[in-house]
Design an enzyme around this catalytic site. Sequence first.
Site, PDB file in Angstrom:
ATOM      1  N   GLU A 196     -47.112  19.438 -91.205  1.00 39.40           N
ATOM      2  CA  GLU A 196     -46.235  19.677 -90.024  1.00 39.40           C
ATOM      3  C   GLU A 196     -45.591  18.264 -89.949  1.00 39.40           C
ATOM      4  O   GLU A 196     -45.886  17.097 -89.926  1.00 39.40           O
ATOM      5  CB  GLU A 196     -46.940  20.080 -88.784  1.00 39.40           C
ATOM      6  CG  GLU A 196     -45.873  20.249 -87.600  1.00 39.40           C
ATOM      7  CD  GLU A 196     -46.562  20.902 -86.514  1.00 39.40           C
ATOM      8  OE1 GLU A 196     -46.042  21.709 -85.730  1.00 39.40           O
ATOM      9  OE2 GLU A 196     -47.691  20.308 -86.007  1.00 39.40           O
TER      10      GLU A 196
ATOM     11  N   GLU B 261     -56.011  23.245 -80.009  1.00 40.28           N
ATOM     12  CA  GLU B 261     -56.058  23.572 -81.536  1.00 40.28           C
ATOM     13  C   GLU B 261     -56.380  25.136 -81.624  1.00 40.28           C
ATOM     14  O   GLU B 261     -55.606  25.691 -82.621  1.00 40.28           O
ATOM     15  CB  GLU B 261     -56.832  22.795 -82.484  1.00 40.28           C
ATOM     16  CG  GLU B 261     -56.087  21.435 -82.112  1.00 40.28           C
ATOM     17  CD  GLU B 261     -54.726  21.155 -82.570  1.00 40.28           C
ATOM     18  OE1 GLU B 261     -53.946  21.604 -83.313  1.00 40.28           O
ATOM     19  OE2 GLU B 261     -54.265  20.167 -81.645  1.00 40.28           O
TER      20      GLU B 261
END
Length: 881
Positions: free
Chosen positions: A157, A327
């Site tokens: 990412e 997460e």
Amino acid sequence: MNHFAPRVLAVAISAALASSAVFAGTPPPRAANTFLTQVEAAARSARVANVDYVLDFALTGKESFSGTSTISFDLADTAAPLTIDLDKATIVSLVVNGKPLAPQYNQFFITLQAHDLVKGRNTVAVSYTRLHSTNGEGLHRMVDPADGKVYTYSHFEPAAAHQMFALFDQPDLKATYQVNVTAPADWIVVSTTRESGVQPDAAGQRWTFPPTKKLSPYNFSMHAGPYKVWEDTSGKYPMRLLARQSVASQVSPADWFKYTKAGLAFFDEYFGVPYQFEKYDQLLVPDFLYGAMENAGAITFAERGFLYKAEMTSAQRENLASVIMHEMAHQWFGDLVTMKWWNGLWLNESFASFMGTLATAESTEFKNAWQEFYSGGKQGAYITDQSLTTHPIEVPVPSTANAFDNIDSITYAKGASVLMQLRHLLGEDVFRKGVHNYLVKYAYKNATLDDFIGSLGAAAGRDLGPWTRQWLYNAGVNTIAAKYSCAAGKINSFTLQQSAPSAALPTLREQRVQVATFKLDGGKLVLDKNVALTYSGAATKVPALVGSACPDLVYPNYQDWGFAKVQLDKRSFGTAQTSLAKVEDPLLRSMLWQSLWDGVRDGHLPLNEFITTALANAAGEKDYTLLGKVLGMISSSKYYLDAMHADAAYTRTTTQAMEDLAWAGVQANTADSNFERRWFGHYLGTATSKAALDRLAAILEGKLVVGNLAVSQDLRWSIIGHLNRFAYPGSAELITAELARDKSDTGQAAALAATVIRPDAKTKAEWLSKVEDLKTTLPFSKVRVVMGSLYPVEQRDLSEASAAERLARLPAMDKDAGPVYMRSFTQMIPANCTPASVKRLEAAAAQYKDLSAGTRRALLGTHQEDQRCVMIRQAMTTPKT
């Protein structure tokens, strides 16, 4: 980015979305760099569909690896060339639809000519070699200095998968990934799916993984090395935890599995959509750029935040639970349903922040998680949203180079606060139904903000367009204040007033809050009346409070439903200043403390008056979370005093009082290890006198035992670093001696920090030169340590010696270093809390207008905070010279 007027911003967003939706004719050629624009991505996704990858990797533990990416995809036309992303590799072979080709490759992407492609199904195979990365992106490699073992992990990412394999590196080209890995025999390989086979191989072992479900590239991952593995199969989904062998003793698997199991059960039930990725692996990895990453089924966590050489404190355990939940929320919101382009990244992070806090509060022992959110992330969002560099929650992202420009507390905490506000506005059940419908409708697909808001609006039966424009497309935090009058001991009029931060940010918002009134009664501040209402516009009457007792305090955002800055009326502010100990509710007490600190930052309450209040009340604070907040405010007060170089006698007396308070707090809390360690951590930050430094040295040597305080290896390094910061006699030698007993990478980093932080001009110059040398062989994780340690606040003269040079170098560094490097480098922009420093930063901001968006924002933000420091100094009612 620069501020946009609301109408201009809306036009810019509409244009970007329109340009991404339809492309007529031949798309323009790509610029030869590592980034991908939204226009280029949209042009590619308009032509490419149904992507499948077969990825073969050969890992040896050496500095390079080799791989083959076999990409199968449908192509809508052969009207133009097509690019495939691959960064800084050496291509061994390229085969397109069975035909070997000489690659057209510029080190950033491969260009496939139209005549080599077919309309319909295509297959491209790229074999290559590449260096492992050492900056935390792509396929990162680290050699453990403790035992020489090699570990690798991937991180993609926002768009770094092409640093590991050839692909279409954009979120809206979801694909399946079938992985095969050859690795040394003692290695474990982890990916999105669980391996289907492990066979002996001449090079070690060959691991085979079945195809994944459809994922965006940045959600796929692969990690390999001789990791220690813990397993737990007591829940619905098999769980594993992995860490380096040398740090395994610093991991508490029972806590990880406890919170993971609780979170999976919570989210399954809340979303009404089962967890989709079959197994749940979590890996602690070294040199990680961020806190954690939500790779589907194989989540990575930064070691530095989750390894402990002593028993975890309550705060550390809560942080672990919170990050696990954050997460985990992404596995649904981000992995299962993914944004179409990087302008939607905020929604992923905001939703995970909101849901992570909710899950922590409702499925773990940390029932006060929302109080921690208020004290931490939300305050960061308020500060950012009042800065010159604030931005709307939803902003255009023209290129992957800009994907992380807006990754800040607006993206995380303001977005989460706005979602919490929307939940209050719509009602909990309606909000939950809308989220469920969204996840079901867009599972394994890409979605936009309109899709999310449309699902919530449909569930609520209302048009959320006006709310969306107010909250998501306009920056700034509104201020709310109670305006009321009393007669004969009763309220006879009450209005909730809302104001905009400036003429440039004029938006007034609709919001649901609780307005509460309190009376002093028997030595306590007691709730008298609480009214929930939805307000909008500049003024909203509150008739439900008319006739109730004239209050000693009014708080117009009781229980923190809203995202708004609270301005207490004069009577309420006085009550807050004198009656903190009389407030039993820790969240309200926290909010009153915050109102006082806001008064300091806004120049309304002299810093010295706040310090007097804090020193008088901190020792009596028995709420563990709030104590951390109060001690943090005292530390910030000390920071301002150190930065100001204000009246020497006042500063000396006050910092000594802070030091004495901290040590008394340590001694008074030896029976409670959580409080003892919180107070000692604060003491370590305030200790500057010779007596205090002598005490720290005695603790380090074992000559002084403090209650039940365990002097762990981490604490030893913290003490050594602090002693070096103030050039305590013999402290430099302590670094060498400690390195002999702790050869770990964390020990090396701590030794580096302790070396760099010493108040020595030669040391500063040497390490600044290394930081500015982009060809350095020092791993980026160590470079970041240097950046964060080089110029502590009290070393103003040493900072000034290179201040002009650092500012002058900023444009060149920004041009050459890239966004990841600059996010750390900009913390060294010099700001010294003087009018001259403010003027210097103002001149730099006027001169360097062509900086990247992230670097310019950092420069403008530093300038504004330097102005604030000067203002706080001028507002003090003690001598300032």
